[in-house]
Design a protein around this motif. Structure first.
Motif, PDB file in Angstrom:
ATOM      1  N   SER A 383       1.186  -1.236  -0.149  1.00 22.31           N
ATOM      2  CA  SER A 383       0.166   0.134   0.203  1.00 22.31           C
ATOM      3  C   SER A 383       0.541   1.587  -0.361  1.00 22.31           C
ATOM      4  CB  SER A 383      -0.768   0.025   1.266  1.00 22.31           C
ATOM      5  OG  SER A 383       0.242  -0.280   2.452  1.00 22.31           O
ATOM      6  N   VAL A 387       0.545   4.225  -2.526  1.00 22.46           N
ATOM      7  CA  VAL A 387       0.210   5.983  -1.912  1.00 22.46           C
ATOM      8  C   VAL A 387       1.746   7.009  -2.483  1.00 22.46           C
ATOM      9  CG1 VAL A 387       0.319   7.473  -0.221  1.00 22.46           C
ATOM     10  CG2 VAL A 387      -1.101   4.874  -0.712  1.00 22.46           C
ATOM     11  N   LEU A 610      -3.592   0.131   5.838  1.00 18.93           N
ATOM     12  CA  LEU A 610      -3.755   0.978   6.187  1.00 18.93           C
ATOM     13  C   LEU A 610      -2.775   1.725   7.010  1.00 18.93           C
ATOM     14  CD1 LEU A 610      -5.648   3.172   6.432  1.00 18.93           C
ATOM     15  CD2 LEU A 610      -6.150   2.438   9.349  1.00 18.93           C
ATOM     16  N   ILE A 611      -1.335   1.020   7.635  1.00 19.67           N
ATOM     17  CA  ILE A 611      -0.534   1.630   8.074  1.00 19.67           C
ATOM     18  C   ILE A 611       0.236   2.057   7.024  1.00 19.67           C
ATOM     19  CG2 ILE A 611       1.770   1.338   9.617  1.00 19.67           C
ATOM     20  CD1 ILE A 611      -0.034  -0.196  11.394  1.00 19.67           C
ATOM     21  N   ALA A 613      -0.434   3.140   4.190  1.00 20.65           N
ATOM     22  CA  ALA A 613      -1.090   3.659   2.584  1.00 20.65           C
ATOM     23  C   ALA A 613      -0.960   5.126   3.661  1.00 20.65           C
ATOM     24  CB  ALA A 613      -2.467   3.757   2.954  1.00 20.65           C
ATOM     25  N   ILE A 614      -0.807   5.194   4.871  1.00 23.67           N
ATOM     26  CA  ILE A 614      -0.934   6.675   5.944  1.00 23.67           C
ATOM     27  C   ILE A 614       0.979   7.188   5.850  1.00 23.67           C
ATOM     28  CG2 ILE A 614      -0.867   7.608   8.481  1.00 23.67           C
ATOM     29  CD1 ILE A 614      -3.618   5.912   8.548  1.00 23.67           C
ATOM     30  N   LEU A 615       1.640   6.358   6.665  1.00 18.09           N
ATOM     31  CA  LEU A 615       3.215   7.068   5.675  1.00 18.09           C
ATOM     32  C   LEU A 615       3.336   7.752   4.655  1.00 18.09           C
ATOM     33  CD1 LEU A 615       5.066   3.566   7.660  1.00 18.09           C
ATOM     34  CD2 LEU A 615       3.594   5.731   9.214  1.00 18.09           C
ATOM     35  N   LEU A 617       2.069   9.628   3.393  1.00 23.74           N
ATOM     36  CA  LEU A 617       1.385  10.821   3.152  1.00 23.74           C
ATOM     37  C   LEU A 617       2.000  11.433   4.059  1.00 23.74           C
ATOM     38  CD1 LEU A 617      -1.570  12.323   2.403  1.00 23.74           C
ATOM     39  CD2 LEU A 617      -2.362  10.715   3.770  1.00 23.74           C
ATOM     40  N   ILE A 618       1.570  10.958   5.506  1.00 25.28           N
ATOM     41  CA  ILE A 618       2.975  11.899   6.309  1.00 25.28           C
ATOM     42  C   ILE A 618       3.632  12.604   6.303  1.00 25.28           C
ATOM     43  CG2 ILE A 618       3.471  11.955   9.039  1.00 25.28           C
ATOM     44  CD1 ILE A 618       1.550   9.927   9.109  1.00 25.28           C
TER      45      ILE A 618
END
Length: 744
Positions: A383, A387, A610-611, A613-615, A617-618
């Motif tokens: 993921s 991203v 999910l993790i 995908a978020i990293l 982005l942050i």
């Protein structure tokens, strides 16, 4: 500043930060060079169509090296520490061989029914050299489907006829080649589809041919240096390879208190390997490629590796997450909850299919926390890749797709017009043949249902163009192995061989297609006539597939205890992991391991999607907020998370020693001894690989194949020694025990 230095300084292979403005290059039909700066400084904008290419020398050397590398790499694939002879080795060794043939072959011109040819049409050309390298490069990795054949024979007792395995290997290797032909207009011809790794290969060939006649002026010639280093490694490798194997894994910290379980797990070579020193080039180079991988990429690997291996895993293990203390701290094997090995025969019926009643009676599968977390890291990496590419490379991808649609051409595409293109029907016919043979193979020999084959090929076809665009632009290749395992795991649970077969057709066919496309792009840059490239790739693919399977079959039939600890050094760590995956995803199925069925113990691992995908982005938002924070631009979460993707079957000390070696060569020497680094670094890597591989072959065929073993001593432990620590390779036997000291 030479071309390689410009390439290394201006081109960030992993973050794909280009020093160009794509908007300024929408119209470039009339330019006399590529609009891409990295291509301009690496690839010449001229061509000589009269250079020989389709020659006896090319075919004889290309076929020779295809056979040699296919055998050598498959042979060493099963070793505890895998050895792989690299592409650069063949490029270096085939050059003097080609020049030798150019001196000794007769120049007489033959005439066969109007077809005139000569065995020696002139000096050995760079085009012949590239074709030889391409024949090896597109098949230098071992055929993935060979592991299926091994699983059936050694683990599932369902061995198929040799012809069944051969068809399976051939179709999974060659179907991708047919697909490559369909997408070459989108991924090869457009100027903005640059395929960064091909620039390095092109630079290597140009450098090798530019030194002809060059005066070294007091410096050692590249060829002499190569021979000296390779010869030195050939002699040295007798120590870790035969006489003194303990130096391949010196777990010196563990020797302080070898009976201390925790210390052994943390510092033993079969544990986390903290402080373990490897003096075996096979262990150092097998997963990191320290002399070749850019230092900034190694830093990302280092951070991800240390974060998972030295922080996350010990916290999880010693807090007994998932009852992990019952198992070793790192292991590719599967277990019952009490720590005994998981016997898959107790959950399969007579037809080799999962039986729920037997499963409930026997118990759910368990794995060590490192293995489970590595799957989670793999989920996150998948993921994160998607991203990351959208955030950091989305505009580039859109621009380049638009460029491909408009069919803009640069100078290289115009130069290639001289040569007849491969007709589409050649690729179409090849695709039809391979699909037909795939149907016969899967249905007749019961690998998987026909609809599963269609679905697997559909997944491969659907993803090949977008994944190819990502790779052509960013040099990153998102893997489809998790996707394919998930899909068939839910659609056809309980069928282990069907699961790995589906994964091979859905995942490996995609990879093979892009590998062939990459080689086509190299041929495009080096002005190789497409029809000769087609034949060279196809012939070498067929030959290497046959040799891969034949080599594996020969080893299985002749080596006792193959793929077991007693069969050392042929312990098949990679195949063992492949087998474990077949149980997790196939025999049992993801629903019972990672899903909601039967209260799956490892269900929380799926949050990693999910993790991951978020990293990115942050950190992308942070980079936008703080543009002056330089290091934020080099945080590459797909690389960070993929750092431990090979653990297991790899062992942590492979990475720690490889990264230390990378620090010396890729950072210290490159920064402070750039002249030496630029001239000899890649030669050093190739020479060490060559010397080691030749030494290991001589050791095996001259001694080990005849059961001539080195006498046992401290540096060559006897595995049957009742003193367990004295019998362990690193004298730290508890490194592979569970927390309670039980040897599994």
């Amino acid at each position: 500043m030479n071309n390689q230095e410009i390439l290394n300084e201006k081109y960030d292979l992993d973050s794909a930060k280009y020093n160009i403005d794509l908007e300024d290059h929408d119209e470039f039909e009339d330019e006399d060079d590529s609009p891409i700066e990295e291509v301009r400084v690496t690839i010449p904008n001229v061509d000589d169509p009269n250079l020989p290419y389709n020659t006896f020398r090319m075919w004889s050397l290309g076929l020779f090296w295809t056979c040699v590398i296919s055998f050598v790499n498959q042979f060493f694939y099963f070793r505890q520490t895998t050895i792989s002879v690299s592409y650069s080795v063949v490029a270096l060794l085939s050059l003097p061989m080609g020049r030798f043939l150019a001196r000794v072959l007769p120049t007489h011109q033959f005439n066969l029914s109007g077809w005139k040819f000569s065995l020696n049409p002139g000096p050995f050309s760079i085009k012949e050299h590239v074709l030889i390298g391409t024949m090896v490069a597109c098949n230098s990795g071992t055929a993935y489907a060979v592991d299926i054949v091994i699983l059936q024979k050694l683990w599932y007792n369902s061995e198929k006829p040799f012809v069944a395995g051969l068809f399976l290997v051939l179709t999974t290797q060659i179907t991708g080649f047919a697909i490559a032909g369909a997408i070459r207009r989108f991924l090869v011809q457009p100027a903005h589809m640059i395929w960064p790794s091909t620039l390095v290969s092109a630079s290597l060939f140009r450098s090798l041919h530019s030194i002809q006649g060059e005066q070294d002026k007091g410096r050692m010639s590249r060829m002499r240096y190569f021979l000296l280093v390779a010869g030195g490694m050939f002699i040295y490798y007798w120590l870790p390879g035969y006489i003194f194997p303990t130096i391949g894994a010196l777990s010196w910290i563990c020797w302080i208190a070898p009976d201390n379980i925790v210390l052994a797990q943390l510092t033993g070579s079969s544990g986390l390997g903290i402080g373990t020193i490897a003096l075996d080039w096979a262990a150092i180079s097998s997963y990191v490629s320290p002399l070749v991988t850019p230092w900034f990429a190694q830093v990302n690997v280092l951070v991800g590796f240390a974060m998972v291996t030295y922080i996350v895993v010990p916290i999880a293990y010693y807090n007994n997450l998932w009852n992990s203390k019952n198992f070793p701290i790192i292991s590719p094997y599967l277990y019952l909850e009490n720590g005994t090995y998981y016997d898959k025969s107790n959950i399969l019926n007579a037809d080799g299919v999962f039986d729920e009643t037997l499963y409930q009676a026997y118990g759910p599968v368990r794995m060590d926390s490192f293995f489970a977390l590595s799957y989670g890291v793999g989920f996150a990496a998948l993921s994160a890749t998607v991203v990351h590419v959208i955030l950091y490379n989305g505009k580039e991808i859109v621009s380049r797709v638009r460029s491909a649609r408009s069919e803009n051409e640069d100078i290289h595409s115009r130069l290639m017009r001289v040569y007849p293109e491969v007709p589409d029907w050649w690729y179409g016919l090849l695709f039809a043949i391979t699909v037909a043979v795939s149907f016969i193979t899967c249905v007749v020999w019961d690998y998987m249902p026909w609809w599963a084959l269609l679905l697997a090929l559909s997944i491969s076809l659907f993803f090949v163009l977008p994944v190819g665009i990502v790779q052509a632009v960013t040099n990153q290749q998102p893997g489809l192995n998790i996707v394919t395992e998930y899909v068939i795991g839910y659609l056809l649970p309980g069928h282990a061989i069907a699961n790995v077969t589906f994964k091979t057709y859905g995942y490996v066919v995609n990879i093979q297609a892009l590998n062939f496309v990459s080689d086509l792009k190299l041929g495009h840059y080096m002005k190789i006539p497409p029809r000769v490239m087609f034949m060279a790739q196809l012939v070498s693919a067929i030959i290497s597939a046959i040799i891969n399977l034949s080599t594996a079959t020969w080893l299985i039939n002749t080596r006792p205890n193959m793929c077991t600890p007693d069969g050392y050094p042929f312990t098949c760590r990679n195949t063992q992991t492949f087998y474990s995956a077949s149980i997790i995803w196939g025999a049992i199925g993801p629903a019972r391991v990672f899903g909601k069925t039967d209260n799956a113990l490892y269900a929380p691992v799926q949050w990693a999607f999910l993790i991951g995908a978020i990293l990115p982005l942050i950190f992308w938002l942070l980079a936008q907020k703080f543009p002056n924070v330089y290091w934020l631009k080099f945080v590459h979460w797909p690389v960070l998370l993929a750092a431990t993707s090979s653990l297991p079957p790899a062992l942590p000390y492979f990475y720690s020693n490889g990264l230390f070696c990378g620090f010396i060569f890729a950072f210290v020497l490159r920064r402070y001894k750039y002249g030496w680094w630029a001239r000899y670094n890649y030669l050093t890597s190739a020479a060490l690989d060559t010397g080691m591989a030749l030494s290991a072959l001589v050791i095996f065929f001259a001694l080990q194949n005849w059961d001539i073993q080195m006498p046992f001593w401290w540096g060559n432990p006897d595995y049957n020694n009742p003193d367990l620590n004295a019998g362990a390779l690193d004298h730290c036997y508890n490194g592979f025990s569970n927390f309670y000291g039980q040897q599994l």
